[in-house]
Design a protein around this motif. Structure first.
Motif, PDB file in Angstrom:
ATOM      1  N   ILE A 421       0.858  -1.185   0.000  1.00  0.00           N
ATOM      2  CA  ILE A 421       0.000   0.000   0.000  1.00  0.00           C
ATOM      3  C   ILE A 421       0.895   1.236   0.000  1.00  0.00           C
ATOM      4  CG2 ILE A 421      -1.790   1.281   1.210  1.00  0.00           C
ATOM      5  CD1 ILE A 421      -2.753  -1.315   2.426  1.00  0.00           C
ATOM      6  N   VAL A 422       0.691   2.090  -0.976  1.00  0.00           N
ATOM      7  CA  VAL A 422       1.433   3.349  -1.094  1.00  0.00           C
ATOM      8  C   VAL A 422       0.474   4.489  -0.750  1.00  0.00           C
ATOM      9  CG1 VAL A 422       2.764   4.856  -2.606  1.00  0.00           C
ATOM     10  CG2 VAL A 422       2.934   2.376  -2.867  1.00  0.00           C
ATOM     11  N   SER A 423       0.856   5.310   0.201  1.00  0.00           N
ATOM     12  CA  SER A 423       0.001   6.413   0.664  1.00  0.00           C
ATOM     13  C   SER A 423       0.781   7.715   0.599  1.00  0.00           C
ATOM     14  CB  SER A 423      -0.491   6.173   2.096  1.00  0.00           C
ATOM     15  OG  SER A 423      -1.179   4.945   2.194  1.00  0.00           O
ATOM     16  N   ASP A 424       0.055   8.785   0.360  1.00  0.00           N
ATOM     17  CA  ASP A 424       0.619  10.134   0.326  1.00  0.00           C
ATOM     18  C   ASP A 424       0.246  10.844   1.618  1.00  0.00           C
ATOM     19  OD1 ASP A 424       1.629  12.582  -0.255  1.00  0.00           O
ATOM     20  OD2 ASP A 424       0.157  13.102  -1.793  1.00  0.00           O
ATOM     21  N   LEU A 425       1.246  11.075   2.468  1.00  0.00           N
ATOM     22  CA  LEU A 425       1.024  11.718   3.768  1.00  0.00           C
ATOM     23  C   LEU A 425       1.466  13.176   3.773  1.00  0.00           C
ATOM     24  CD1 LEU A 425       2.133   8.911   6.255  1.00  0.00           C
ATOM     25  CD2 LEU A 425      -0.110   9.349   5.278  1.00  0.00           C
ATOM     26  N   THR A 426       1.392  13.820   2.622  1.00  0.00           N
ATOM     27  CA  THR A 426       1.787  15.221   2.553  1.00  0.00           C
ATOM     28  C   THR A 426       0.866  16.072   3.419  1.00  0.00           C
ATOM     29  OG1 THR A 426       2.587  14.875   0.310  1.00  0.00           O
ATOM     30  CG2 THR A 426       2.217  17.141   0.991  1.00  0.00           C
ATOM     31  N   MET A 427       1.457  16.967   4.199  1.00  0.00           N
ATOM     32  CA  MET A 427       0.763  17.884   5.100  1.00  0.00           C
ATOM     33  C   MET A 427       0.047  17.164   6.237  1.00  0.00           C
ATOM     34  SD  MET A 427       1.548  20.859   3.963  1.00  0.00           S
ATOM     35  CE  MET A 427       0.481  21.869   4.963  1.00  0.00           C
ATOM     36  N   GLU A 428       0.393  15.925   6.468  1.00  0.00           N
ATOM     37  CA  GLU A 428      -0.170  15.206   7.605  1.00  0.00           C
ATOM     38  C   GLU A 428       0.701  15.334   8.842  1.00  0.00           C
ATOM     39  OE1 GLU A 428      -3.051  13.637   7.941  1.00  0.00           O
ATOM     40  OE2 GLU A 428      -3.655  14.173   5.923  1.00  0.00           O
ATOM     41  N   MET A 429       1.910  15.870   8.664  1.00  0.00           N
ATOM     42  CA  MET A 429       2.836  16.049   9.784  1.00  0.00           C
ATOM     43  C   MET A 429       3.581  17.361   9.595  1.00  0.00           C
ATOM     44  SD  MET A 429       4.462  12.286  10.404  1.00  0.00           S
ATOM     45  CE  MET A 429       4.462  11.907   8.659  1.00  0.00           C
ATOM     46  N   ASN A 430       4.075  17.896  10.699  1.00  0.00           N
ATOM     47  CA  ASN A 430       4.963  19.058  10.686  1.00  0.00           C
ATOM     48  C   ASN A 430       6.392  18.588  10.924  1.00  0.00           C
ATOM     49  OD1 ASN A 430       3.098  21.511  10.560  1.00  0.00           O
ATOM     50  ND2 ASN A 430       2.225  20.354  12.261  1.00  0.00           N
ATOM     51  N   ARG A 431       7.316  19.229  10.220  1.00  0.00           N
ATOM     52  CA  ARG A 431       8.723  18.878  10.373  1.00  0.00           C
ATOM     53  C   ARG A 431       9.514  20.161  10.609  1.00  0.00           C
ATOM     54  NH1 ARG A 431      11.892  14.080   7.434  1.00  0.00           N
ATOM     55  NH2 ARG A 431      13.953  14.413   8.338  1.00  0.00           N
ATOM     56  N   PHE A 432      10.086  20.280  11.799  1.00  0.00           N
ATOM     57  CA  PHE A 432      10.911  21.421  12.165  1.00  0.00           C
ATOM     58  C   PHE A 432      12.362  20.968  12.274  1.00  0.00           C
ATOM     59  CE2 PHE A 432       7.049  23.223  14.619  1.00  0.00           C
ATOM     60  CZ  PHE A 432       6.475  23.597  13.418  1.00  0.00           C
ATOM     61  N   ARG A 433      13.269  21.838  11.862  1.00  0.00           N
ATOM     62  CA  ARG A 433      14.702  21.517  11.911  1.00  0.00           C
ATOM     63  C   ARG A 433      15.416  22.540  12.777  1.00  0.00           C
ATOM     64  NH1 ARG A 433      17.697  19.748   6.558  1.00  0.00           N
ATOM     65  NH2 ARG A 433      16.483  17.915   7.171  1.00  0.00           N
ATOM     66  N   LEU A 434      16.157  22.038  13.757  1.00  0.00           N
ATOM     67  CA  LEU A 434      16.982  22.863  14.634  1.00  0.00           C
ATOM     68  C   LEU A 434      18.441  22.587  14.304  1.00  0.00           C
ATOM     69  CD1 LEU A 434      14.314  21.924  16.485  1.00  0.00           C
ATOM     70  CD2 LEU A 434      15.472  23.370  18.149  1.00  0.00           C
ATOM     71  N   ILE A 435      19.192  23.644  13.979  1.00  0.00           N
ATOM     72  CA  ILE A 435      20.581  23.528  13.556  1.00  0.00           C
ATOM     73  C   ILE A 435      21.441  24.303  14.541  1.00  0.00           C
ATOM     74  CG2 ILE A 435      22.218  23.952  11.686  1.00  0.00           C
ATOM     75  CD1 ILE A 435      19.814  24.053   9.784  1.00  0.00           C
ATOM     76  N   GLY A 436      22.490  23.672  15.033  1.00  0.00           N
ATOM     77  CA  GLY A 436      23.435  24.357  15.897  1.00  0.00           C
ATOM     78  C   GLY A 436      23.699  23.615  17.186  1.00  0.00           C
ATOM     79  N   PRO A 437      24.735  24.024  17.924  1.00  0.00           N
ATOM     80  CA  PRO A 437      25.100  23.313  19.163  1.00  0.00           C
ATOM     81  C   PRO A 437      24.054  23.412  20.265  1.00  0.00           C
ATOM     82  CG  PRO A 437      26.909  24.693  18.378  1.00  0.00           C
ATOM     83  CD  PRO A 437      25.703  25.066  17.579  1.00  0.00           C
ATOM     84  N   LEU A 438      23.271  24.494  20.276  1.00  0.00           N
ATOM     85  CA  LEU A 438      22.283  24.657  21.347  1.00  0.00           C
ATOM     86  C   LEU A 438      20.970  23.949  21.059  1.00  0.00           C
ATOM     87  CD1 LEU A 438      22.673  28.375  22.485  1.00  0.00           C
ATOM     88  CD2 LEU A 438      23.690  26.316  23.450  1.00  0.00           C
ATOM     89  N   SER A 439      20.944  23.081  20.056  1.00  0.00           N
ATOM     90  CA  SER A 439      19.704  22.353  19.766  1.00  0.00           C
ATOM     91  C   SER A 439      19.298  21.470  20.934  1.00  0.00           C
ATOM     92  CB  SER A 439      19.887  21.499  18.507  1.00  0.00           C
ATOM     93  OG  SER A 439      20.244  22.301  17.408  1.00  0.00           O
ATOM     94  N   HIS A 440      20.287  20.851  21.591  1.00  0.00           N
ATOM     95  CA  HIS A 440      19.972  19.994  22.740  1.00  0.00           C
ATOM     96  C   HIS A 440      19.363  20.799  23.871  1.00  0.00           C
ATOM     97  CE1 HIS A 440      23.092  16.771  21.413  1.00  0.00           C
ATOM     98  NE2 HIS A 440      21.914  16.577  20.872  1.00  0.00           N
ATOM     99  N   CYS A 441      19.932  21.962  24.131  1.00  0.00           N
ATOM    100  CA  CYS A 441      19.426  22.776  25.247  1.00  0.00           C
ATOM    101  C   CYS A 441      17.998  23.233  24.979  1.00  0.00           C
ATOM    102  CB  CYS A 441      20.344  23.976  25.451  1.00  0.00           C
ATOM    103  SG  CYS A 441      22.055  23.541  25.797  1.00  0.00           S
ATOM    104  N   ILE A 442      17.716  23.622  23.741  1.00  0.00           N
ATOM    105  CA  ILE A 442      16.368  24.091  23.421  1.00  0.00           C
ATOM    106  C   ILE A 442      15.374  22.941  23.486  1.00  0.00           C
ATOM    107  CG2 ILE A 442      14.958  25.022  21.548  1.00  0.00           C
ATOM    108  CD1 ILE A 442      17.293  26.762  20.767  1.00  0.00           C
ATOM    109  N   LEU A 443      15.755  21.782  22.995  1.00  0.00           N
ATOM    110  CA  LEU A 443      14.840  20.635  23.037  1.00  0.00           C
ATOM    111  C   LEU A 443      14.547  20.206  24.473  1.00  0.00           C
ATOM    112  CD1 LEU A 443      16.112  18.393  20.095  1.00  0.00           C
ATOM    113  CD2 LEU A 443      13.959  19.616  20.228  1.00  0.00           C
ATOM    114  N   THR A 444      15.588  20.097  25.282  1.00  0.00           N
ATOM    115  CA  THR A 444      15.383  19.602  26.649  1.00  0.00           C
ATOM    116  C   THR A 444      14.674  20.624  27.537  1.00  0.00           C
ATOM    117  OG1 THR A 444      17.630  20.368  27.154  1.00  0.00           O
ATOM    118  CG2 THR A 444      17.340  18.040  26.561  1.00  0.00           C
ATOM    119  N   SER A 445      14.786  21.921  27.208  1.00  0.00           N
ATOM    120  CA  SER A 445      14.101  22.927  28.023  1.00  0.00           C
ATOM    121  C   SER A 445      12.675  23.183  27.551  1.00  0.00           C
ATOM    122  CB  SER A 445      14.891  24.241  28.003  1.00  0.00           C
ATOM    123  OG  SER A 445      15.006  24.721  26.677  1.00  0.00           O
TER     124      SER A 445
END
Length: 1045
Positions: A421-445
């Motif tokens: 079964i092939v399905s198109d899940l476009t716009m069914e999820m949000n995808r955010f990208r965090l770039i940089g060394p402080l990504s861990h701090c922002i995610l955990t806080s």
């Protein structure tokens, strides 16, 4: 009386009624003054003047009552006016005799008309000015416009009347609301979905639209760049802090079925020669994310579809291999249609499936009767009024962005043979990208693990039954606790680059809006959790500082036995079991989206807290959101700045975009757009999608659209304010003709091989046509300017015995590869074979005795090796990285050229030598353009005269005539490689001053045929040096070419 006084008197009498005249009285008064000088007139004269004036008024008002003799006498009399040169008779004569009788009623009516006209003239203003505006300028005050008492007393009554009249003339309040209220539609989501019929909005669109320059690309409205100047700030965020991007416009394709059937179908679309495939061990277990290049089935290395990333869902029971697997393929929206059609063809999925997972909710629309009534009302009135009654529109919670889909179009397809079964899940999820060394701090806080359901809240009605069932299960509870522990360990790691590339971590978090800080702040690491905080960078070795580009694993700096869990996480990554997430279940995601607590309800509960600013406790009503964290490796090629640009991707169910977006920003993340994404890929030295994929259909269309826009922008400027590319020797300033570049190099090499074979005695009997050697076009061999390319032409080699044997081998290999050329064809492709790229990378660098000996797998650069490579890739491009030796900032479409021996010799003698100059070319189209303009003027003049004689209108211009553009090469391009004094090797696709390297850097493609010829002709010390020349400059600059694998 002077002329000035007469004009003043005439001006005063201009607005008087026509039946009033004072000419006789005026004359009598003047006469009296004339005869008596400065004295006053006598009493008898006054009576005479008065009687004459009364008689004159009666004659003027009632001429029909006078006898005929009096009328004649009146018309024959003259009035004397004092003018320049003495008294003269006036044109209007009146008699000064007293009338014999008058009619009282007629006389009274005439006087009443005069009085009413006088009152009207007094009360009615002759202009639109207000009362206080009639005052002299030195008496006016600003307060007079609203305070009547500031006016003189004689004007206050009139000002009061004006104020009362203005109050009555004020328009009644319109039934339409104000501008702000009109923007708040009765159903805002319905209005937004109506505006998304052509371009889909992301959930963060409104936030971006207020702060970014928006562009319409690929069917979406996307933020291109911030309105504020933030180029350097975004680079600092990627290097030292954190940059946030919304990648929700990326498309997701889901494949479900047996693992064997999926791998069997997808193996035809990729090759192990280009890297990992769908069957990679770490990726197949669901532990890591993989990336690869997709091709049409069994067409590698040609007919490329595009780059994709994929994720396998981890098995619940690793021993069970018979369960259905689930695969997500993420790709750029420009590649979606081609990849989807190829996957459906390969997997034999032709039957559409009516699935409630991918089908969007119907649009909120009013009743048909209300629509017809609204249309009828719009026909009557020009302005459409919005009705505030909500009876005709059904109110329901909607997610912005999912209302533009066609409900009739299927989103899933099934294979009747394999069950895939092939399905198109476009716009069914949000995808955010965090770039940089402080990504861990922002995610955990910003994120907190969801609290465990204890069972005490059974009495309360909770909509999250799936979470209740998970907490009741011992396995589910244990898995959640393990995921929470791993997530907490991320706070003790200084950079995402230390974690294995593509690591996947599943997690269920609580609503991030609950623990939102009151003010925006920056999340910083806790020094107590980092053992590397005391180290500094010394002698170029990284010891853990935040601003260092060479990150080292934390295990290299710590010897604390209590940190064994962190070491194990860095070495082995996240366990396979912890990669599980409920986001794979579409039913759970739909439940989480539908049961989301509204922002207004959340704010209302905050306002009802007894202690403002305290923590809000929602209890069982608090949402639990399943998410998926995916590590992005950053820069993985080359030897410098490894790990730069690494970060995390966060997958979130739809409807929760802004709920996660704002907390990330409040923790110190800076937001970037499409421009920042291009800079990120440029500093990582990776191709940008889709512009850096010339062998892909999406890349070709992107280049055509870009060239069209640049051409229109070029034509908008006058010829004197734009560069003349013909004189600069730039044949293609707006596009990169890759097909012609590879074709010219192929013809050039074949011509050289044919010349070598013809000069060898043992190979003269061999027919060049049997060798597949084409004829060389004449324009390739001719010079385009006076400088010529004689210094770049290879000299005719001297034939020796060894070369005769080598020439015979060459002829035999050409005969053997004749059939191979017919099967593979000469279609354009990009070399992505890792083995071949490593070989080319070793040849591009300068070699010396100090350099270590090559590995056994590497071969020497010989003619036989080059010939075998060209047989497999006759028309191929190679992705290269360029770094300028001296000053200069390359730009897109910069020409990459081969330096001559004289250039390399001058560079070896003078290290400060910047590079040669290109001589200015002649413009052969200038005279043609002038003749064409003269011809058009002459035809237009003759046509105008002819049509003017016949009385016809001018007709439209003749179609099919392509006008020449001054400054651009018209018609088919001549020999591309030999047009200038230096041979053209390729073009730059990305280029700018690099703040990371401190010099100009560029990325682009070169012809592999030309690259091998250049490397074989250069010495070992100067190998890998090329020349760069921007399209608007004549200056060549030296650069070093590298191939990073």
């Amino acid at each position: 009386m002077s002329n000035a006084k007469e004009r003043k008197h005439a001006k005063k009498m201009r607005n008087q009624p026509s039946n009033v005249t004072l000419s006789s009285g005026f004359v009598a008064e003047r006469d009296g003054k004339h005869h008596f000088g400065k004295g006053k007139p006598s009493q008898s004269q006054k009576q005479e003047l008065h009687s004459g004036t009364s008689r004159q008024w009666q004659i003027k008002m009632s001429p029909h009552l006078l006898p005929e003799s009096d009328v004649n006498e009146q018309s024959s009399s003259k009035t004397m006016f004092k003018k320049k040169g003495g008294w003269k008779a006036g044109p209007e004569g009146t008699s000064q005799e007293i009338p014999k009788y008058i009619t009282a009623s007629t006389f009274a009516q005439a006087r009443a008309a005069e009085i009413s006209a006088m009152l009207k003239a007094v009360t009615q203003k002759s202009s639109n000015s207000l009362v206080f505006q009639t005052l002299p300028r030195h008496m006016r005050r600003r307060a007079m416009s609203h305070n009547v008492k500031r006016l003189p007393r004689r004007l206050q009554e009139m000002a009061k009347k004006e104020a009362e009249k203005a109050a009555h003339q004020k328009k009644e309040h319109s039934k339409n609301k104000c501008h702000k209220a009109r923007r708040c539609h009765i159903n805002r989501t319905l209005e937004f979905n109506r505006r998304q019929q052509k371009n889909i909005w992301l959930e963060t669109h409104i936030w971006h639209a207020k702060r970014f320059h928006m562009v319409k690309k690929w069917g979406y409205c996307l933020g291109e760049r911030p309105t504020a100047k933030s180029h350097r700030a975004c680079y600092r965020a990627m290097t030292d802090l954190c940059l946030l991007q919304d990648l929700s416009y990326y498309c997701c394709l889901e494949l479900k079925g047996k693992e064997e059937e999926l791998l069997k179908a997808l193996s035809q679309m990729c090759s192990i020669d280009a890297g990992l495939t769908f069957a990679a061990v770490h990726c197949l277990s669901g532990k890591r994310q993989g990336s690869l290049m997709l091709y049409r089935a069994n067409k590698y290395p040609r007919e490329m579809l595009g780059p994709v990333t994929f994720i396998w869902k981890s098995r619940m029971t690793p021993e069970d291999a018979s369960e259905d697997r689930q695969l997500w393929i993420w790709l750029h929206p420009t590649l979606k249609l081609a990849v989807l059609e190829e996957i459906k063809t390969t997997c034999h999925c032709s039957e559409p499936v009516k699935s409630n997972i991918c089908m969007p909710d119907p649009l909120l629309t009013p009743a048909p009767e209300d629509i017809q009534a609204g249309l009828a009302g719009d026909k009557i009135s020009k302005k459409r009024k919005r009705r505030d009654d909500g009876e005709s529109v059904s109110r329901a919670k909607k997610t912005i962005g999912d209302g533009t889909r066609d409900a009739c179009q299927p989103r899933s397809w099934r294979s009747p043979t394999t069950g895939i079964i092939v399905s198109d899940l476009t716009m069914e999820m949000n995808r955010f990208r965090l770039i940089g060394p402080l990504s861990h701090c922002i995610l955990t806080s910003a994120l907190r693990a969801a609290p465990v359901h204890t069972g005490e809240e059974d009495a309360e009605e909770t909509p999250h039954h799936w979470w209740t069932d998970t907490c009741r299960s011992s396995d589910g509870l244990s898995l959640h606790q393990r995921q929470e522990a791993v997530f907490e360990l991320l706070g003790g790691i200084s950079s995402p680059a230390e974690i294995p590339a593509g690591t996947i971590l599943g997690l269920t978090v609580r609503d991030p809006r609950v623990n939102l800080p009151p003010q925006r702040s920056r999340a910083l690491p806790d020094p107590e959790r980092y053992q590397v905080s005391e180290f500094t960078c010394e002698e170029g070795m990284c010891t853990g500082s935040w601003s260092c580009a060479h990150w080292k694993p934390l295990s290299d700096h710590t010897d604390d036995p209590a940190n064994e869990q962190v070491k194990q996480l860095l070495l082995e990554g996240v366990p396979v079991a912890c990669a599980h997430s409920f986001i794979w279940d579409q039913d759970i995601c739909r439940s989480v989206t539908e049961n989301k607590l509204l922002d207004q309800d959340l704010n209302r509960m905050r306002s009802e807290l007894l202690v403002p600013g305290s923590q809000l406790d929602l209890g069982a009503r608090e949402s639990k959101i399943p998410i998926l964290l995916i590590q992005q490796p950053g820069k993985v090629t080359g030897e410098d700045r490894l790990g730069w640009g690494s970060g995390w991707d966060v997958l979130i169910p739809k409807g929760w975009g802004m709920a996660f977006w704002i907390p990330f920003i409040y923790r110190g993340a800076r937001v970037g757009g499409l421009k920042e994404a291009t800079v990120h890929s440029q500093y990582r030295r990776s191709p940008n999608i889709p512009g850096d994929f010339p062998d892909c259909r999406a890349g070709v269309l992107f280049a055509e659209d870009q060239a069209k826009d640049l051409l229109e922008k070029y034509k908008r400027r006058p010829p004197a304010k734009r560069p003349n590319y013909v004189k600069l020797g730039t044949l293609a300033p707006f596009c990169c003709p890759w097909e012609q570049l590879t074709r010219d190099w192929e013809s050039r090499v074949h011509a050289q091989e044919a010349a070598i074979i013809a000069s060898i005695p043992g190979a003269q009997e061999t027919d060049p046509r049997r060798l597949g050697v084409p004829c060389v076009p004449k324009e390739i061999c001719q010079l385009s300017n006076e400088a010529g390319i004689a210094e770049n032409q290879p000299r005719k080699p001297e034939v020796t015995g060894c070369q005769a044997q080598e020439g015979t081998k060459v002829a035999m290999e050409w005969n053997a590869s004749e059939d191979h050329m017919a099967t593979t064809g000469s279609q354009l492709c990009v070399v992505r074979s890792r083995k071949l790229l490593k070989q080319l990378s070793s040849w591009c660098g300068p070699s010396s005795e100090i350099r270590r000996a090559p590995c056994r797998a590497q071969q020497e650069l010989t003619s036989n090796v080059c010939l075998s490579i060209l047989n497999d890739f006759p028309r191929a491009l190679v992705w290269v990285s360029l770094s300028l030796l001296r000053k200069g900032s390359p730009e897109p479409r910069t020409m990459i050229c081969v330096p001559s021996k004289e250039d390399l010799h001058r560079l070896s003698q003078d290290q400060c030598y910047h590079g040669p100059w290109e001589s200015r070319h002649s413009d052969p189209f200038k005279s043609l353009i002038l003749k064409e303009k003269e011809k058009k003027k002459k035809e237009k003049r003759q046509d105008g005269e002819h049509r003017a004689s016949e009385g016809q209108a001018a007709g439209p211009p003749i179609a099919g005539q392509e006008a020449l553009t001054q400054g651009l090469w018209s018609g088919p391009l001549p020999g591309l490689t030999s047009h200038c004094s230096r041979l053209l090797l390729g073009f730059v696709t990305q280029g700018d001053f690099s703040m990371a390297a401190g010099c100009g850097e560029a990325l682009g493609f070169v012809s592999m045929t030309g690259l091998l010829e250049m490397l074989s002709s250069q010495s070992a010390a100067m190998r890998g040096l090329v020349l760069l020349r921007p399209p608007t400059s004549l200056q060549y600059r030296f650069a070093r070419i590298t191939i990073e694998v």
